[in-house]
Write an enzyme that holds these catalytic residues in place. Structure first.
Site, PDB file in Angstrom:
ATOM      1  CE1 TYR A  46      -3.555   2.590   0.365  1.00  0.00           C
ATOM      2  CE2 TYR A  46      -2.686   3.097   2.551  1.00  0.00           C
ATOM      3  CZ  TYR A  46      -3.539   3.382   1.498  1.00  0.00           C
ATOM      4  OH  TYR A  46      -4.373   4.473   1.578  1.00  0.00           O
ATOM      5  CG  ASP A  60      -3.222  12.623   5.105  1.00  0.00           C
ATOM      6  OD1 ASP A  60      -3.194  12.932   3.903  1.00  0.00           O
ATOM      7  OD2 ASP A  60      -3.889  11.671   5.553  1.00  0.00           O
ATOM      8  CG  ASP A  87      -4.470   7.829  -0.200  1.00  0.00           C
ATOM      9  OD1 ASP A  87      -5.434   8.277  -0.844  1.00  0.00           O
ATOM     10  OD2 ASP A  87      -4.203   8.177   0.974  1.00  0.00           O
ATOM     11  CG  ASP A  89      -5.008  12.265  -1.115  1.00  0.00           C
ATOM     12  OD1 ASP A  89      -5.109  11.392  -0.242  1.00  0.00           O
ATOM     13  OD2 ASP A  89      -4.056  13.054  -1.163  1.00  0.00           O
ATOM     14  CG  HIS A 114      -7.946   4.413  -1.675  1.00  0.00           C
ATOM     15  ND1 HIS A 114      -8.102   5.663  -1.128  1.00  0.00           N
ATOM     16  CD2 HIS A 114      -6.900   3.839  -1.014  1.00  0.00           C
ATOM     17  CE1 HIS A 114      -7.199   5.840  -0.174  1.00  0.00           C
ATOM     18  NE2 HIS A 114      -6.440   4.761  -0.093  1.00  0.00           N
ATOM     19  CD  GLU A 116      -9.871  10.831   0.616  1.00  0.00           C
ATOM     20  OE1 GLU A 116      -9.917  11.768   1.444  1.00  0.00           O
ATOM     21  OE2 GLU A 116      -8.985   9.956   0.621  1.00  0.00           O
ATOM     22  CB  CYS A 124      -5.759  12.012   8.746  1.00  0.00           C
ATOM     23  SG  CYS A 124      -5.721  10.363   9.486  1.00  0.00           S
ATOM     24  NE  ARG A 159     -10.749   7.757   2.989  1.00  0.00           N
ATOM     25  CZ  ARG A 159      -9.679   8.262   3.578  1.00  0.00           C
ATOM     26  NH1 ARG A 159      -8.486   7.765   3.286  1.00  0.00           N
ATOM     27  NH2 ARG A 159      -9.785   9.261   4.439  1.00  0.00           N
ATOM     28  CD  GLU A 189     -10.420   5.758   7.000  1.00  0.00           C
ATOM     29  OE1 GLU A 189     -10.558   4.606   7.474  1.00  0.00           O
ATOM     30  OE2 GLU A 189      -9.303   6.269   6.770  1.00  0.00           O
ATOM     31  CG  ASN A 211      -7.044   2.854   7.421  1.00  0.00           C
ATOM     32  OD1 ASN A 211      -5.948   2.352   7.634  1.00  0.00           O
ATOM     33  ND2 ASN A 211      -7.244   4.156   7.460  1.00  0.00           N
TER      34      ASN A 211
END
Length: 297
Positions: A46, A60, A87, A89, A114, A116, A124, A159, A189, A211
């Site tokens: 990952y 983040d 990721d 985002d 992924h 989101e 985060c 996500r 998430e 996660n």
């Protein structure tokens, strides 16, 4: 035409997702750690946005760029034969920008990514104060990824962070809409219990991802617990970075206080093991094949 290495890796991930087991993907904080993840027999690697931000000394909150993320993804893909999940985002822009995001990630050779449903700037997933986009925008993000995908084997993970704002039932309903939009995997998430994961599992007919992060909203569920409620993938995004930085802090304090690190040398990776992970022997053989030859007379 033969299949590309990336396509074969993507197909392998899709096949693994049909097996009755939990796939475990530790987060790599650099390419070398990805090589170690492979050596230890895990299912994939990952690449976490939180880790990339931390490496750059940034919080983040969506400050990393598409160029930085795809560059790191390419470095990790190059070093390992495992499927790499990245990721992405919120997609690095508006819905229209997702086409470019998908293109570059596929060119980098990732097996999966992924995207989101948070608003920009994101934060985060286990922090308070998150905001999510409306359902229509979330659906359009996933649909844009599906439409932009060039290799049908690339795994699109959707996500949703809606659990923290509207509760577990809202997360389940949004998950169903994201599946209808074409998501291959659902990443709900910051769920807080195994029962919540079980509810998402019962609501959708695609794999789901958990996660598993330290200091988050939920406790550290074991692999067996997650599998017992039907979770198919687990990511451990920041664990290796946290461990490495924790040990580094201890070592720096020790060096400052005692002027030597001799007492912690037994806890270090040896030079021989580092060279083994780096593949020194492979490069040595390559070097010999170049230099140890004779010209025909």
């Amino acid at each position: 035409m033969s299949e590309s290495r990336a396509h074969r890796t993507r197909r392998r991930l899709r096949e693994a997702l049909t097996e009755d087991r939990l796939l475990m993907l530790p987060g790599a904080f650099n390419p070398l750690s990805a090589r170690l993840i492979q050596a230890k027999g895990f299912d994939g690697v990952y690449v976490s946005g939180a880790v990339m931000s931390a490496e750059l000394g940034l919080p983040d909150i969506g400050l990393t760029t598409l160029t930085e993320v795809t560059s790191r993804a390419r470095e990790v893909v190059r070093i390992t034969d495992l499927p790499v999940l990245v990721d992405a985002d919120t997609g690095f822009g508006e819905v229209v920008n997702l086409g470019r995001t998908v293109q570059l990630l596929e060119e980098a050779g990732v097996a999966a990514f992924h995207v989101e449903d948070q608003v920009n700037p994101k934060r985060c997933g286990h922090l308070d104060g998150k905001q999510v986009v409306d359902l229509d925008t979330a659906v359009r993000r996933v649909a844009a990824c599906v439409n932009a995908r060039q290799d049908p084997a690339t795994v699109i993970v959707a996500r949703t962070d809606v659990r923290a704002l509207e509760g577990a039932s809202a997360a389940t309903e949004r998950a169903k809409a994201l599946v209808d939009a074409g998501a291959d995997v659902i990443f709900p998430e910051a769920l807080v219990s195994l029962e919540e994961y079980g509810a998402v599992r019962a609501a959708v007919d695609v794999p789901i991802l958990a996660n598993v992060t330290e200091f988050g909203k939920n406790r550290l569920f074991t692999a067996a617990e997650l599998r017992s409620v039907g979770v198919d993938l687990a990511i451990y995004p920041v664990s290796l970075l946290r461990l490495a930085m924790g040990v580094a802090e201890v070592a720096l304090d020790l060096l400052h206080a005692e002027g030597t690190l001799e007492s912690v040398v037994p806890h270090m990776q040896t030079r021989a093991r580092l060279y083994e992970v780096l593949g020194y022997d492979v490069w040595r053989r390559f070097d010999n094949s170049v230099h140890d030859f004779k010209l025909d007379s």
